[in-house]
Design a protein around this motif. Structure first.
Motif, PDB file in Angstrom:
ATOM      1  N   ALA A  87       0.827  -1.204   0.000  1.00  0.00           N
ATOM      2  CA  ALA A  87       0.000   0.000   0.000  1.00  0.00           C
ATOM      3  C   ALA A  87       0.865   1.260   0.000  1.00  0.00           C
ATOM      4  N   ALA A  88       1.996   1.214   0.692  1.00  0.00           N
ATOM      5  CA  ALA A  88       2.869   2.381   0.757  1.00  0.00           C
ATOM      6  C   ALA A  88       3.465   2.696  -0.610  1.00  0.00           C
ATOM      7  N   VAL A  89       3.911   1.668  -1.325  1.00  0.00           N
ATOM      8  CA  VAL A  89       4.452   1.889  -2.668  1.00  0.00           C
ATOM      9  C   VAL A  89       3.338   2.371  -3.587  1.00  0.00           C
ATOM     10  N   ASP A  90       2.163   1.787  -3.451  1.00  0.00           N
ATOM     11  CA  ASP A  90       1.012   2.199  -4.254  1.00  0.00           C
ATOM     12  C   ASP A  90       0.733   3.689  -4.060  1.00  0.00           C
ATOM     13  N   GLN A  91       0.705   4.141  -2.810  1.00  0.00           N
ATOM     14  CA  GLN A  91       0.426   5.544  -2.527  1.00  0.00           C
ATOM     15  C   GLN A  91       1.553   6.465  -2.978  1.00  0.00           C
ATOM     16  N   ALA A  92       2.789   5.955  -2.990  1.00  0.00           N
ATOM     17  CA  ALA A  92       3.938   6.771  -3.377  1.00  0.00           C
ATOM     18  C   ALA A  92       4.121   6.855  -4.894  1.00  0.00           C
ATOM     19  N   THR A  93       3.305   6.106  -5.624  1.00  0.00           N
ATOM     20  CA  THR A  93       3.425   6.092  -7.084  1.00  0.00           C
ATOM     21  C   THR A  93       2.084   6.424  -7.745  1.00  0.00           C
ATOM     22  N   PRO A  94       1.586   7.635  -7.505  1.00  0.00           N
ATOM     23  CA  PRO A  94       0.299   8.010  -8.103  1.00  0.00           C
ATOM     24  C   PRO A  94       0.396   7.987  -9.631  1.00  0.00           C
ATOM     25  N   GLY A  95      -0.640   7.531 -10.243  1.00  0.00           N
ATOM     26  CA  GLY A  95      -0.651   7.463 -11.702  1.00  0.00           C
ATOM     27  C   GLY A  95       0.159   6.308 -12.256  1.00  0.00           C
ATOM     28  N   GLY A  96       0.622   5.425 -11.386  1.00  0.00           N
ATOM     29  CA  GLY A  96       1.343   4.250 -11.837  1.00  0.00           C
ATOM     30  C   GLY A  96       2.753   4.490 -12.323  1.00  0.00           C
ATOM     31  N   ALA A  97       3.373   5.565 -11.819  1.00  0.00           N
ATOM     32  CA  ALA A  97       4.746   5.870 -12.234  1.00  0.00           C
ATOM     33  C   ALA A  97       5.622   6.136 -11.016  1.00  0.00           C
ATOM     34  N   VAL A  98       6.842   5.667 -11.091  1.00  0.00           N
ATOM     35  CA  VAL A  98       7.811   5.923 -10.026  1.00  0.00           C
ATOM     36  C   VAL A  98       8.449   7.276 -10.335  1.00  0.00           C
ATOM     37  N   ALA A  99       8.047   8.277  -9.556  1.00  0.00           N
ATOM     38  CA  ALA A  99       8.602   9.633  -9.691  1.00  0.00           C
ATOM     39  C   ALA A  99       9.409   9.911  -8.454  1.00  0.00           C
ATOM     40  N   ASP A 100      10.615   9.362  -8.417  1.00  0.00           N
ATOM     41  CA  ASP A 100      11.421   9.394  -7.199  1.00  0.00           C
ATOM     42  C   ASP A 100      12.516  10.434  -7.306  1.00  0.00           C
ATOM     43  N   ALA A 101      12.444  11.411  -6.430  1.00  0.00           N
ATOM     44  CA  ALA A 101      13.458  12.456  -6.423  1.00  0.00           C
ATOM     45  C   ALA A 101      14.571  12.177  -5.440  1.00  0.00           C
ATOM     46  N   SER A 102      14.512  11.009  -4.757  1.00  0.00           N
ATOM     47  CA  SER A 102      15.528  10.700  -3.738  1.00  0.00           C
ATOM     48  C   SER A 102      16.874  10.466  -4.352  1.00  0.00           C
TER      49      SER A 102
END
Length: 119
Positions: free
Chosen positions: A104-119
């Motif tokens: 669920a955490a990954v699901d919520q962190a990837t809205p729209g089904g894309a990994v938009a990671d600025a880390s």
């Protein structure tokens, strides 16, 4: 806040981009072990044969569950032990809580089904 809430929140808070407290500590442990942000977690799961699972969390639709053993397989004993020590729980409990809340955490962190990671 109870211990369960604290450890549960560490996963969703960390993936949601939080940088302080529990979330920051979790991401610090992961980063010390070469896993950086959501993209690092996705890569780690893919490299350990659980690409379909992590893809279900990133994409829309139902999230495939994972077990504590699978979390252990993907993150490894040293990482789980570090997380457990950081939060004052045993490694089995840490792996179970991560398994319960990570999809669920990954699901919520990837809205729209894309990994938009600025880390």
């Amino acid at each position: 806040m109870g211990l369960f809430d604290q450890v549960s929140g560490m996963v969703s808070g960390a993936l949601g981009g939080g940088s302080g407290g529990v979330a920051g500590q979790l991401m610090g442990v992961l980063q010390q072990n070469g896993i950086s942000g959501v993209s690092g977690l996705v890569q780690q799961f893919e490299q350990n044969g659980l690409g379909a699972h992590v893809a279900s969390w990133v994409g829309s639709g139902e999230n495939l569950p994972i077990s504590a053993d699978q979390v252990q397989q993907v993150l490894g004993s040293p990482v789980i032990a570090s997380i457990a020590q950081k939060f004052g729980v045993d490694p089995q409990t840490a792996a179970q809580l991560i398994a319960q809340h990570l999809p669920a955490a990954v699901d919520q962190a990837t809205p729209g089904g894309a990994v938009a990671d600025a880390s």
